[in-house]
Design a protein around this motif. Structure first.
Motif, PDB file in Angstrom:
ATOM      1  N   UNK A  74       0.856  -1.181   0.000  1.00  0.00           N
ATOM      2  CA  UNK A  74       0.000   0.000   0.000  1.00  0.00           C
ATOM      3  C   UNK A  74       0.895   1.235   0.000  1.00  0.00           C
ATOM      4  N   UNK A  75       0.303   2.387  -0.260  1.00  0.00           N
ATOM      5  CA  UNK A  75       1.036   3.650  -0.443  1.00  0.00           C
ATOM      6  C   UNK A  75       1.953   3.543  -1.646  1.00  0.00           C
ATOM      7  N   UNK A 105      -6.760   6.787  -4.978  1.00  0.00           N
ATOM      8  CA  UNK A 105      -5.314   7.018  -5.151  1.00  0.00           C
ATOM      9  C   UNK A 105      -4.766   8.027  -4.149  1.00  0.00           C
ATOM     10  N   UNK A 106      -5.582   9.016  -3.760  1.00  0.00           N
ATOM     11  CA  UNK A 106      -5.078  10.001  -2.806  1.00  0.00           C
ATOM     12  C   UNK A 106      -4.757   9.329  -1.476  1.00  0.00           C
ATOM     13  N   UNK A 107      -5.560   8.327  -1.087  1.00  0.00           N
ATOM     14  CA  UNK A 107      -5.368   7.709   0.227  1.00  0.00           C
ATOM     15  C   UNK A 107      -4.373   6.557   0.204  1.00  0.00           C
ATOM     16  N   UNK A 148       0.154   6.632  -2.339  1.00  0.00           N
ATOM     17  CA  UNK A 148       1.520   7.035  -2.038  1.00  0.00           C
ATOM     18  C   UNK A 148       2.041   7.955  -3.120  1.00  0.00           C
ATOM     19  N   UNK A 149       3.319   7.808  -3.471  1.00  0.00           N
ATOM     20  CA  UNK A 149       3.840   8.706  -4.496  1.00  0.00           C
ATOM     21  C   UNK A 149       3.695   8.116  -5.886  1.00  0.00           C
ATOM     22  N   UNK A 150       3.780   6.801  -6.021  1.00  0.00           N
ATOM     23  CA  UNK A 150       3.783   6.228  -7.365  1.00  0.00           C
ATOM     24  C   UNK A 150       2.378   5.849  -7.837  1.00  0.00           C
ATOM     25  N   UNK A 158      -0.306   7.966  -7.800  1.00  0.00           N
ATOM     26  CA  UNK A 158      -1.124   9.154  -8.025  1.00  0.00           C
ATOM     27  C   UNK A 158      -1.622   9.203  -9.451  1.00  0.00           C
TER      28      UNK A 158
END
Lengths: 432, 361
Positions: free
Chosen positions: A296-297, A374-376, A379-381, A383
């Motif tokens: 996750x993230x 995607x916001x929650x 993570x960075x990849x 988005x």
């Protein structure tokens, strides 16, 4: 004669034969006209019935989208508040060195704008193109209110050297016309050089094109996964006896009815490093306590959560189509010697295409615009482009940029719809 | 008959409205919630008692938007608004709020002039600060049994303090913090960050922990990530961590080194109906003792230095608030005061660079 089947027409023909003229109503008007009038009235009444809906759609859908699209290419923050300098730009072609008249126009506009307290709007508009200039405008604005003496070039440069920057003048020239393509250029990681030519921005500032591609690629992938997962379930739902298929249907619908946020957060509980799935894997000895999986993230989290959330949108149209497929076709194919694979491939599957088309289109279009998940969990990849649109709406308050990104997304979806119509035919779409 | 009744009622209402205005009845729009309640207890009620000016608190999710709409429509209903720092800049630039004469503000508890006593950036042409909140490093005390993180550099030290890091997914905070971690002094951060080399330096520092970072977006996520043990250390809003420690007895602690101070402000909309009463309220709100009283109800600090000494205990009567406030001198010593002006200028450019950097993993 087409009218031969119409009883009214038949009567009219016979009747006209009798009287030798047009058929008339009891009060003597020509029947044709009376009929047309009553039909017109019926149409008007029907129109009045749908009028509230039409007004609703216009007000809540068409108008805001129109305004949004307008924002993406129309921004008069500079031109409306700096009229004299805008006029000078209009009179002198690109490449003209700003003369004293231009500086005088700039000084006059700055003074007027500072008096009217619109200088913040002007500075914000230029700041989109040349970062760091908002405060140049506002601080100069504070000083020019005390009065400026000619020569204005020297006076303004005395306040701040940055006024001589060619890049600033180029940006002001661009902004002097309210209609601009700059926001679309920026949304494609392009910008205008000082001489007006279009160039790519520096590699480390490029982000939107990559995000558009990622958004479309992930949406395609998620559509494919929902198809692979959803097809057997829909088939099961359509072929099981009613009692058991109802139970299965509830299992599909229950998550569908649950709030998006709840489902996203449940995935966070399941997938995180100290989460349920990792705990089970460690307990089973599949992974060591230190080698917990990062699910996750990142992109993986986005794909898992979005696939789960969008799965019902694939299953339901597929199911509704599969229920109408007559099982005797497949039986007939089998009895004529087809293997079960051939029967599936050449008889069953083609009949599910309208449902598949509808499901795929639904899932893909929903995925392209996804934002909360995607916001929650992204993570960075993980988005997507909609996170960027939201950021420009709420954080940087650059609504023109958000509008340009959204317009590009909308155009891409419409293009996709058109391609789909050409290839599959939109008439084949079946939503339920 | 009915029409006359309505007309009569309308007249009576008008008269009542006029009377209220004469008596000095003001409305105060804030973000509401726990903060609104704390303001009401510590400031608004005493104000009414002492001056006889009635005050109504109005909750709003987005006071700046309401203010803008009201001023532009020429129908201002609240004389006072609570807005954040970045909004102060925009509203003042657009001429939507009134300038505030700094001479109306009360002297400090130690007799110092208001201009010297308020924190940097707490006084603005059009606004005065209400309170200070901050973004701090918070960590799980159970994650590091052997050592205690004490500096921003420790946040970036994965060897000494192993474990994931939580950072808010915005260039604001992340970049400033990276520079502090790289040894830039707080008062130099914005100077360094306004040069391309400084920006590169900040990203280079972030690169060193990039694969260990969990990026969060909503304020509630930070304490949640800590509680779930998803991260060992995170940036977090100090009020949330205070609630987790005092309210939920979580084993969390703060590091005040490199805390990022931000403020909320009082503003008066242009054309406010009760300008005099509004200014009187702002003058009253500058009272150092009143500012310190706010900390009794919520973990925010007073915006003027001389008020810090008067801070007492939390409303439970037992918890001393000093260790939890961003403005307590020991805590504020190495803090960075967030510069909304810098971010108004460079926000979009740095956000794009930041997003590009995030995406290129």
């Amino acid at each position: 004669m087409a009218n031969a089947l119409d009883p009214h027409a038949a009567i009219a023909t016979t009747a006209s034969g009798l009287t030798g003229g047009a058929l008339r109503t009891a009060d003597g008007r020509p029947l044709v006209r009376a009929l047309a009038r009553s039909q017109k009235r019926a149409r008007r009444r029907a129109f009045l019935l749908v009028l509230p809906l039409l007004a609703f759609v216009l007000i809540t859908f068409v108008v805001p989208i129109g305004q949004m699209l307008q924002r993406s290419f129309y921004n008069d923050g500079f031109s409306a508040n700096m009229p004299q300098l805008s006029q000078w730009f209009a009179d002198h072609p690109r490449g003209t060195e700003p003369d004293e008249a231009a500086w005088a126009a700039l000084a006059a506009d700055l003074t007027a704008s500072a008096e009217a307290r619109t200088i913040g709007v002007v500075g914000t508009r230029i700041n989109y193109d040349v970062p760091g200039t908002r405060s140049l405008f506002t601080s100069t604005g504070r000083q020019v209110r005390r009065g400026l003496e000619p020569p204005y070039r020297a006076a303004l440069l005395d306040i701040n050297d940055d006024w001589a920057e060619p890049r600033l003048w180029s940006a002001m020239r661009e902004a002097s016309r309210p209609v601009t393509g700059n926001f679309y250029l920026a949304a494609l990681d392009r910008s205008r050089a000082d001489d007006g030519s279009i160039q790519q921005v520096e590699p480390r500032q490029r982000v939107y094109v990559m995000l558009f591609m990622r958004t479309f690629w992930l949406s395609l992938l998620i559509t494919a996964i929902t198809f692979v997962l959803g097809f057997p379930i829909a088939h099961l739902l359509a072929t099981l006896p009613m009692r058991r298929s109802n139970l299965l249907m509830i299992l599909v619908l229950l998550p569908f009815w649950t709030s998006l946020l709840v489902r996203t957060t449940s995935w966070m509980v399941l997938l995180q490093q100290q989460g349920v799935i990792n705990d089970i894997l460690v307990w089973l000895g599949v992974i060591g306590g230190t080698g917990r999986l990062q699910m996750i993230y990142n992109q993986t989290g986005t794909i898992i959560a979005m696939t789960h959330i969008l799965l019902p949108f694939m299953i339901l149209p597929l199911y509704s189509v599969m229920r109408t497929i007559n099982p005797s076709y497949v039986r007939a194919a089998r009895s004529l010697g087809a293997t079960s694979w051939t029967a599936f491939r050449r008889v069953y599957f083609p009949q599910t295409l309208p449902g598949l088309g509808a499901g795929a289109l639904l899932v893909f279009i929903l995925a392209v615009g996804y934002y909360i998940t995607p916001a929650l969990v992204g993570g960075s990849s993980g988005q997507l482009i909609s996170n960027m649109i939201a950021m420009h709406m709420t954080d940087t308050l650059n609504w023109s940029m958000a509008a340009a990104l959204a317009a590009l997304l909308l155009a891409a979806v419409l293009l996709l719809y058109w391609v789909y119509d050409r290839m599959v035919g939109i008439d084949n779409l079946k939503l339920g | 008959m009915t029409r006359r009744l309505i007309a009569g009622a309308a007249l009576a209402l008008l008269a009542a409205g006029a009377a209220a205005a004469q008596d000095g009845q003001i409305a105060i729009t804030t973000y509401g919630g726990a903060f609104g309640e704390a303001l009401n207890e510590s400031l608004v009620k005493p104000f009414t008692q002492e001056t006889g000016i009635g005050a109504t608190m109005i909750d709003n999710d987005d006071p700046p938007a309401k203010l803008k709409a009201e001023v532009e429509a020429g129908n201002v209903t609240s004389a006072i608004y609570d807005v954040e720092q970045s909004d102060v800049i925009a509203l003042c630039d657009e001429g939507l709020i009134e300038p505030i004469d700094p001479t109306i503000l009360q002297a400090g508890a130690d007799g110092s002039a208001a201009a010297d006593d308020y924190l940097p950036q707490a006084l603005h042409d059009c606004a005065t600060a209400i309170m200070v909140w901050s973004t701090v490093i918070a960590y799980d005390t159970e994650a590091f049994p052997d050592a205690t993180p004490a500096t921003v550099a420790d946040f970036f030290d994965l060897e000494k303090f192993p474990g994931k890091r939580g950072i808010i997914k915005r260039p604001k905070y992340a970049l400033e913090f990276a520079l502090l971690g790289d040894g830039v002094a707080p008062d130099q951060v914005y100077e360094v960050l306004s040069t391309p080399e400084g920006v590169d330096r900040a990203f280079a520092k972030l690169d060193t922990i990039k694969d260990q970072v969990v990026w969060w977006e909503a304020g509630a996520q930070a304490p949640q990530l800590l509680a779930d043990k998803e991260v060992a250390m995170t940036l977090a809003y100090n009020g949330r961590i205070f609630d987790a420690i005092v309210g939920e007895s979580k084993p969390f602690a703060f590091v005040w080194d490199g805390a990022n101070l931000d403020m909320d402000y009082w503003v008066v909309p242009r054309g406010a109906p009760d300008m005099e009463a509004a200014m009187e309220f702002i003058a009253y709100a500058s009272n150092p003792q009143r500012q310190a009283d706010l900390s009794k109800y919520i973990a925010y600090g007073p915006p003027r230095k001389s008020a810090a000494a008067s801070v007492g205990t939390y409303k439970d009567g037992a918890t001393d608030m000093k260790p939890y406030l961003p403005t307590t001198p020991e805590n504020a010593e190495k803090a960075l005061v967030n510069d909304a002006g810098f971010w108004a200028d460079h926000g979009s450019e740095l956000t794009e660079r930041f997003n590009s950097w995030l995406a290129g993993s």
